[in-house]
Design a protein around this motif. Structure first.
Motif, PDB file in Angstrom:
ATOM      1  N   VAL A  22       0.861  -1.181   0.000  1.00 50.36           N
ATOM      2  CA  VAL A  22       0.000   0.000   0.000  1.00 50.36           C
ATOM      3  C   VAL A  22       0.898   1.232   0.000  1.00 50.36           C
ATOM      4  O   VAL A  22       1.848   1.310   0.780  1.00 50.36           O
ATOM      5  N   THR A  23       0.595   2.179  -0.882  1.00 49.16           N
ATOM      6  CA  THR A  23       1.332   3.442  -0.895  1.00 49.16           C
ATOM      7  C   THR A  23       0.524   4.482  -0.129  1.00 49.16           C
ATOM      8  O   THR A  23      -0.703   4.439  -0.110  1.00 49.16           O
ATOM      9  N   PRO A  24       1.205   5.419   0.508  1.00 46.84           N
ATOM     10  CA  PRO A  24       0.488   6.422   1.303  1.00 46.84           C
ATOM     11  C   PRO A  24      -0.283   7.404   0.420  1.00 46.84           C
ATOM     12  O   PRO A  24       0.080   7.619  -0.741  1.00 46.84           O
ATOM     13  N   PRO A  25      -1.330   8.003   0.973  1.00 42.31           N
ATOM     14  CA  PRO A  25      -2.081   9.014   0.215  1.00 42.31           C
ATOM     15  C   PRO A  25      -1.147  10.148  -0.222  1.00 42.31           C
ATOM     16  O   PRO A  25      -0.236  10.537   0.515  1.00 42.31           O
ATOM     17  N   GLY A  26      -1.331  10.625  -1.427  1.00 40.92           N
ATOM     18  CA  GLY A  26      -0.529  11.750  -1.906  1.00 40.92           C
ATOM     19  C   GLY A  26       0.881  11.377  -2.338  1.00 40.92           C
ATOM     20  O   GLY A  26       1.698  12.260  -2.553  1.00 40.92           O
TER      21      GLY A  26
END
Length: 128
Positions: A22-26
Protein backbone atom coordinates in the motif's frame (compact mmCIF):
# COMPACT_ATOMS: atom_id res chain seq x y z
CA UNK A 1 6.39 5.07 3.55
CA UNK A 2 5.14 2.12 1.50
CA UNK A 3 3.53 -0.57 3.65
CA UNK A 4 3.92 -4.28 2.87
CA UNK A 5 0.70 -6.27 3.27
CA UNK A 6 1.27 -9.72 4.78
CA UNK A 7 -2.01 -11.49 5.59
CA UNK A 8 -1.54 -14.39 7.97
CA UNK A 9 -4.47 -16.30 6.49
CA UNK A 10 -3.08 -16.81 2.96
CA UNK A 11 -0.11 -18.82 1.77
CA UNK A 12 3.32 -17.17 1.99
CA UNK A 13 5.05 -15.73 -1.08
CA UNK A 14 6.96 -18.24 -3.20
CA UNK A 15 10.21 -16.18 -3.06
CA UNK A 16 11.61 -12.88 -1.73
CA UNK A 17 8.59 -10.60 -2.22
CA UNK A 18 5.29 -9.64 -0.56
CA UNK A 19 1.82 -10.25 -1.95
CA UNK A 20 0.85 -6.55 -1.89
CA UNK A 21 2.05 -3.07 -0.98
CA UNK A 22 0.00 0.00 0.00
CA UNK A 23 1.33 3.44 -0.90
CA UNK A 24 0.49 6.42 1.30
CA UNK A 25 -2.08 9.01 0.21
CA UNK A 26 -0.53 11.75 -1.91
CA UNK A 27 2.52 9.71 -2.85
CA UNK A 28 4.49 10.41 -6.04
CA UNK A 29 4.53 7.33 -8.29
CA UNK A 30 6.88 6.15 -11.03
CA UNK A 31 5.67 3.59 -13.59
CA UNK A 32 8.23 2.24 -16.04
CA UNK A 33 7.79 0.53 -19.34
CA UNK A 34 9.44 -2.85 -19.68
CA UNK A 35 13.10 -2.05 -19.07
CA UNK A 36 15.22 -3.99 -21.54
CA UNK A 37 18.92 -4.95 -21.65
CA UNK A 38 20.11 -2.18 -23.98
CA UNK A 39 23.33 -0.42 -22.98
CA UNK A 40 23.75 3.34 -23.56
CA UNK A 41 25.74 2.56 -26.74
CA UNK A 42 22.79 0.54 -28.10
CA UNK A 43 24.41 -2.87 -27.66
CA UNK A 44 22.74 -5.86 -26.00
CA UNK A 45 24.89 -8.34 -24.07
CA UNK A 46 24.56 -11.96 -25.12
CA UNK A 47 24.68 -13.61 -21.69
CA UNK A 48 21.76 -13.61 -19.26
CA UNK A 49 23.83 -12.46 -16.26
CA UNK A 50 25.04 -9.42 -18.20
CA UNK A 51 21.53 -8.66 -19.44
CA UNK A 52 20.34 -8.71 -15.83
CA UNK A 53 23.09 -6.28 -14.84
CA UNK A 54 22.14 -3.89 -17.67
CA UNK A 55 18.42 -4.04 -16.88
CA UNK A 56 18.87 -3.30 -13.19
CA UNK A 57 21.47 -0.58 -13.94
CA UNK A 58 18.92 1.01 -16.28
CA UNK A 59 16.24 0.75 -13.58
CA UNK A 60 18.60 2.36 -11.05
CA UNK A 61 19.12 5.27 -13.48
CA UNK A 62 15.36 5.73 -13.89
CA UNK A 63 14.92 5.70 -10.11
CA UNK A 64 17.81 8.14 -9.64
CA UNK A 65 16.37 10.60 -12.14
CA UNK A 66 12.97 10.34 -10.40
CA UNK A 67 14.71 11.06 -7.07
CA UNK A 68 13.94 7.55 -5.82
CA UNK A 69 15.84 4.44 -4.79
CA UNK A 70 15.27 0.70 -4.98
CA UNK A 71 13.68 0.85 -1.53
CA UNK A 72 10.84 2.87 -3.11
CA UNK A 73 9.91 0.04 -5.50
CA UNK A 74 6.37 -1.15 -4.83
CA UNK A 75 5.96 -3.72 -7.62
CA UNK A 76 8.14 -5.67 -10.06
CA UNK A 77 6.86 -7.51 -13.12
CA UNK A 78 9.43 -9.65 -14.92
CA UNK A 79 8.79 -11.00 -18.42
CA UNK A 80 11.19 -13.88 -19.10
CA UNK A 81 11.59 -15.91 -22.25
CA UNK A 82 10.74 -19.56 -21.59
CA UNK A 83 13.82 -21.71 -21.13
CA UNK A 84 16.00 -18.99 -19.58
CA UNK A 85 17.57 -19.57 -16.15
CA UNK A 86 15.01 -18.11 -13.74
CA UNK A 87 17.47 -18.47 -10.86
CA UNK A 88 19.78 -15.90 -12.45
CA UNK A 89 16.88 -13.55 -13.19
CA UNK A 90 15.46 -13.73 -9.65
CA UNK A 91 18.92 -13.46 -8.04
CA UNK A 92 19.49 -10.24 -9.99
CA UNK A 93 16.16 -8.86 -8.74
CA UNK A 94 16.97 -9.83 -5.16
CA UNK A 95 20.43 -8.29 -5.40
CA UNK A 96 19.09 -5.04 -6.84
CA UNK A 97 16.43 -4.81 -4.13
CA UNK A 98 19.03 -5.53 -1.41
CA UNK A 99 16.55 -7.04 1.04
CA UNK A 100 13.69 -4.65 0.21
CA UNK A 101 10.45 -6.56 -0.39
CA UNK A 102 8.08 -5.50 -3.16
CA UNK A 103 5.14 -7.19 -4.83
CA UNK A 104 6.52 -9.32 -7.65
CA UNK A 105 5.15 -11.20 -10.64
CA UNK A 106 7.00 -13.44 -13.10
CA UNK A 107 5.49 -13.99 -16.54
CA UNK A 108 6.96 -16.57 -18.93
CA UNK A 109 6.68 -15.63 -22.59
CA UNK A 110 7.64 -17.34 -25.83
CA UNK A 111 9.51 -14.24 -27.09
CA UNK A 112 10.02 -10.53 -26.50
CA UNK A 113 10.00 -7.69 -29.05
CA UNK A 114 13.66 -8.31 -29.98
CA UNK A 115 15.06 -11.85 -30.26
CA UNK A 116 18.26 -10.89 -28.39
CA UNK A 117 16.35 -9.87 -25.25
CA UNK A 118 16.06 -12.71 -22.74
CA UNK A 119 13.89 -10.78 -20.25
CA UNK A 120 12.59 -7.36 -19.32
CA UNK A 121 11.36 -5.78 -16.10
CA UNK A 122 8.67 -3.19 -15.38
CA UNK A 123 8.49 -1.54 -11.97
CA UNK A 124 6.25 0.76 -10.00
CA UNK A 125 7.88 2.90 -7.31
CA UNK A 126 6.32 5.41 -4.91
CA UNK A 127 7.46 7.98 -2.37
CA UNK A 128 5.46 10.28 -0.15
Amino acid sequence: MNEPIKPSDIGPPAANYVHAVVTPPGSRTLHTSGVVPIRPDGSVPEHLTEQAEVIWTNIAALLRDADMTASDIVSVVTYAVQGEDLGIIMAARDSALAGHLAASTLVLVSALAQPTWKFEVAIVAAVS
